[in-house]
Scaffold this motif. Structure first.
Motif, short mmCIF file in Angstrom:
data_model
loop_
_atom_site.label_atom_id
_atom_site.label_comp_id
_atom_site.label_asym_id
_atom_site.label_seq_id
_atom_site.Cartn_x
_atom_site.Cartn_y
_atom_site.Cartn_z
N SER A 21 7.76 4.65 -0.71
CA SER A 21 7.38 3.83 0.43
C SER A 21 6.31 4.46 1.30
O SER A 21 5.77 3.80 2.20
CB SER A 21 8.61 3.52 1.29
N GLU A 22 5.98 5.74 1.05
CA GLU A 22 4.94 6.37 1.85
C GLU A 22 3.62 5.64 1.63
O GLU A 22 3.24 5.30 0.52
CB GLU A 22 4.80 7.85 1.50
N VAL A 23 2.90 5.42 2.72
CA VAL A 23 1.67 4.65 2.66
C VAL A 23 0.56 5.49 2.05
O VAL A 23 0.38 6.66 2.40
CB VAL A 23 1.26 4.16 4.07
N VAL A 24 -0.20 4.89 1.13
CA VAL A 24 -1.32 5.58 0.52
C VAL A 24 -2.40 5.81 1.57
O VAL A 24 -2.76 4.88 2.31
CB VAL A 24 -1.90 4.75 -0.64
N ARG A 50 0.86 -1.19 0.00
CA ARG A 50 0.00 0.00 0.00
C ARG A 50 0.89 1.24 0.00
O ARG A 50 0.94 1.99 0.97
CB ARG A 50 -0.94 -0.04 1.19
N SER A 51 1.59 1.41 -1.11
CA SER A 51 2.58 2.48 -1.24
C SER A 51 2.22 3.39 -2.41
O SER A 51 1.39 3.03 -3.26
CB SER A 51 3.97 1.88 -1.48
N LEU A 52 2.88 4.54 -2.46
CA LEU A 52 2.66 5.45 -3.59
C LEU A 52 3.13 4.80 -4.88
O LEU A 52 2.46 4.85 -5.91
CB LEU A 52 3.39 6.76 -3.36
N TYR A 53 4.31 4.23 -4.84
CA TYR A 53 4.81 3.49 -5.99
C TYR A 53 5.83 2.46 -5.51
O TYR A 53 6.37 2.57 -4.41
CB TYR A 53 5.43 4.41 -7.05
N VAL A 54 6.03 1.44 -6.33
CA VAL A 54 6.97 0.36 -6.00
C VAL A 54 7.84 0.10 -7.21
O VAL A 54 7.36 -0.05 -8.33
CB VAL A 54 6.22 -0.94 -5.63
N ARG A 55 9.15 0.06 -6.98
CA ARG A 55 10.10 -0.29 -8.05
C ARG A 55 10.81 -1.56 -7.65
O ARG A 55 11.41 -1.64 -6.59
CB ARG A 55 11.08 0.86 -8.26
N ASP A 56 10.71 -2.56 -8.49
CA ASP A 56 11.32 -3.85 -8.20
C ASP A 56 12.00 -4.36 -9.47
O ASP A 56 11.35 -4.88 -10.38
CB ASP A 56 10.26 -4.83 -7.72
N ARG A 57 13.30 -4.13 -9.55
CA ARG A 57 14.11 -4.54 -10.70
C ARG A 57 13.55 -3.93 -12.00
O ARG A 57 13.50 -2.72 -12.12
CB ARG A 57 14.20 -6.06 -10.76
#
Length: 306
Positions: free
Chosen positions: A175-178, A124-131
């Motif tokens: 990582s900020e929570v939505v 539940r984050s603003l955005y996620v970057r994974d590889r």
């Protein structure tokens, strides 16, 4: 998203980025607000690019296009970075690109998405970057994501100058929570009340007893009832039911699960009981809600692709 790249070129006084739009079918597409656009390419004619971003809004979960899914998998195999904005995450999941990747999407879709893809890791984050994959919850979070990308490629000073150009005061981390519906509890100083609210949101399919919630929150049931009445003018029981009904509504709107399956997933003993509670809260039955939503969502005008 595109404006961030345009302003990055503007403030740095050089061309750093090129972008173009691609449609899955007809070059003419229509946005949720009715705005028509002519895309530069279709997936059959698009040139090579370093990054592909799937943009979708209401109805992203309805997109079923094997040609598009194959095209996205081919781009990924060519080491293209693949991203999604808002409900575009559904498309990446259906294309099979999110296995062993963390992801996020618009907060309203998360309960239904987790039911549909229980093995995927949703944050539940603003955005996620994974590889090689990035996903974004949508809205203004796309600004934060692309300001961060600009910071990494052109430097934090350029990113800061872009933020000033668009009058954006604070660049948020992914990582900020939505913010979600239970956010008022975050402002309550009473730890037991916050714990109880979180337990309710974390235990929708197999509801806990109010006594168990009170004990696990470090208080008595009577004290918990007083806290709910004091702060929210309701009872723990009614609040818990509201939490479960809100999740049921998301499943009604965003999945094809049968009503009885939704009842089980949200802790109601059967579909009839769910329907009675649903109508009492929303003024409409789950089945009627689905029929109304189907009329609202489409079909799109002739020649227009979602």
């Amino acid at each position: 998203m595109i404006d961030i790249l345009r302003d990055a070129d503007y403030v740095s006084d050089r061309i750093n980025h090129r972008w173009f739009t691609i449609s899955a079918g007809s070059r003419e597409v229509i946005a949720m607000n009715g705005l028509r656009s002519i895309c530069d390419y279709t997936i059959d004619t698009a040139p090579h690019c370093d990054v592909v971003v799937v943009c979708a809004a209401l109805g992203g979960h309805l997109i079923e296009d094997d040609r598009l899914f194959r095209w996205l998998r081919a781009r990924y195999a060519q080491h293209v970075t693949v991203g999604a904005i808002a409900t575009g995450t559904w498309v990446l999941a259906k294309a099979g690109l999110l296995s062993n990747h963390r992801c996020t999407l618009h907060w309203e879709d998360i309960p239904a998405f987790e039911e549909q893809y229980p093995r995927l890791t949703v944050e539940r984050s603003l955005y996620v970057r994974d590889r090689q994959i990035f996903t974004c919850s949508g809205g203004t979070a796309a600004i934060d994501l692309f300001l961060q990308l600009v910071s990494e490629t052109l430097g934090p000073e350029v990113s800061s100058d872009v933020a000033r150009q668009i009058l954006y005061q604070t660049i948020r981390q992914g990582s900020e929570v939505v913010p979600i519906k239970e956010s008022p509890f975050r402002r309550i100083g009473n730890q037991a009340l916050r714990n109880a609210a979180q337990l309710m949101h974390d235990n929708v399919d197999f509801p806990l007893s109010i006594q168990s919630i009170a004990e696990r929150s470090g208080t008595s049931q009577k004290q918990l009832e007083r806290l709910f009445d004091q702060h929210f003018r309701t009872t723990p029981q009614l609040h818990y039911r509201t939490v479960r009904l809100d999740q049921a509504r998301a499943l009604v709107r965003l999945t094809e699960f049968a009503i009885w399956e939704i009842a089980i997933a949200t802790g109601f003993c059967n579909s009839q009981y769910l329907s009675r509670c649903y109508r009492a809260r929303f003024g409409i039955s789950p089945s009627q809600e689905r029929r109304n939503l189907a009329r609202y969502q489409g079909p799109l005008p002739s020649g227009i692709e979602p």
